[in-house]
Write an enzyme that holds these catalytic residues in place. Structure first.
Site, short mmCIF file in Angstrom:
data_model
loop_
_atom_site.label_atom_id
_atom_site.label_comp_id
_atom_site.label_asym_id
_atom_site.label_seq_id
_atom_site.Cartn_x
_atom_site.Cartn_y
_atom_site.Cartn_z
N HIS A 247 0.94 -1.14 -0.07
CA HIS A 247 -0.44 0.45 0.06
C HIS A 247 0.92 1.12 -0.13
O HIS A 247 2.40 1.34 0.02
CB HIS A 247 -1.13 0.28 1.52
CG HIS A 247 0.04 -0.26 2.58
ND1 HIS A 247 -0.08 -0.61 2.88
CD2 HIS A 247 0.24 1.24 3.05
CE1 HIS A 247 0.77 -0.73 4.34
NE2 HIS A 247 1.23 0.83 4.66
N ARG B 215 -0.62 10.93 4.64
CA ARG B 215 -1.40 11.35 6.07
C ARG B 215 -2.49 13.13 6.47
O ARG B 215 -2.72 13.53 4.50
CB ARG B 215 -0.02 11.65 6.62
CG ARG B 215 0.78 11.45 7.73
CD ARG B 215 1.60 11.85 9.05
NE ARG B 215 2.79 10.87 8.84
CZ ARG B 215 2.92 10.27 9.57
NH1 ARG B 215 2.10 9.67 10.44
NH2 ARG B 215 3.64 9.20 10.13
N GLU C 51 -3.34 3.62 2.25
CA GLU C 51 -3.76 3.61 3.44
C GLU C 51 -4.04 5.11 4.07
O GLU C 51 -2.61 5.84 4.09
CB GLU C 51 -2.25 3.31 4.25
CG GLU C 51 -2.96 3.23 5.66
CD GLU C 51 -1.58 2.89 6.75
OE1 GLU C 51 -0.94 4.31 7.56
OE2 GLU C 51 -0.64 1.93 6.92
N ASN D 102 -3.94 11.17 12.57
CA ASN D 102 -3.39 11.20 13.88
C ASN D 102 -4.25 12.32 14.46
O ASN D 102 -4.58 13.32 14.27
CB ASN D 102 -1.51 11.84 13.64
CG ASN D 102 -1.35 10.77 13.41
OD1 ASN D 102 -0.87 9.76 13.72
ND2 ASN D 102 -0.26 11.20 12.59
N HIS E 240 2.70 11.12 -6.60
CA HIS E 240 1.50 11.43 -6.68
C HIS E 240 1.26 9.70 -6.65
O HIS E 240 2.17 9.14 -6.45
CB HIS E 240 0.95 12.27 -8.11
CG HIS E 240 1.83 11.30 -8.71
ND1 HIS E 240 2.74 11.39 -9.74
CD2 HIS E 240 1.39 10.29 -9.55
CE1 HIS E 240 3.43 11.01 -11.26
NE2 HIS E 240 2.16 9.91 -10.31
N GLU F 123 -2.88 10.95 -10.06
CA GLU F 123 -2.68 11.06 -10.97
C GLU F 123 -4.07 10.36 -11.55
O GLU F 123 -3.96 8.92 -11.08
CB GLU F 123 -1.71 10.48 -12.28
CG GLU F 123 -1.36 10.48 -13.36
CD GLU F 123 -0.42 10.22 -13.74
OE1 GLU F 123 0.40 9.93 -14.76
OE2 GLU F 123 0.61 9.26 -13.02
#
Length: 143
Positions: free
Chosen positions: A6, A10, A55, A59, A78, A121
């Site tokens: 993956h 963030r 993913e 936080n 990207h 993209e």
């Protein structure tokens, strides 16, 4: 043997980012809240390609309510996704208020950004003939 698992990015607003990726065609595959670590992990993937996940790591704000600010996403590079109809996908993103930074003038490629500034993209599955209004749209900012 190496296998792609993956890509992690963030995010500051997980629900806005999930909605963004749903417009491209990804679906949430799983979610994990870690109370002790004060973070949430959300995994999304295109249907039928659950091994090609992104993913989202959120936080949680500190006890005092302050949140960490994440720097610009351009240093990340990207994410790239192949779509069935790039014009339809870009129209859905624009209708939801997202800017198409590099429109699909050629019927093949476009760039958009997530709510946190990560470049995405979009590549057309095959090629579509150029069509308006896309063919004459200029680039907007960096992508």
């Amino acid at each position: 043997m190496t296998r792609y698992l993956h890509t992690m990015i963030r995010v500051t607003d997980p629900e806005a980012t999930v909605r963004f990726f749903e417009l491209i065609g990804l679906r949430e595959t799983r979610r994990f809240d870690n109370e002790q670590g004060r973070f949430t992990l959300i995994f999304l993937a295109p249907p039928g390609q659950e091994d090609a996940e992104v993913e989202l790591t959120h936080n949680w704000p500190a006890e005092d309510g302050s949140a960490e600010a994440y720097g610009g996403g351009r240093n990340f590079g990207h994410l790239a996704y192949r779509v069935d109809d790039i014009y339809e996908t870009c129209a859905a993103l624009m209708a939801a208020g997202h800017v198409i930074h590099r429109p699909p003038r050629d019927g093949h490629m476009a760039f958009v950004k997530t709510p946190d500034g990560i470049s995405v993209e979009l590549l057309q599955n095959g090629r579509l003939d150029p069509r308006e209004p896309w063919a004459s749209m200029p680039n907007i900012g960096s992508w």
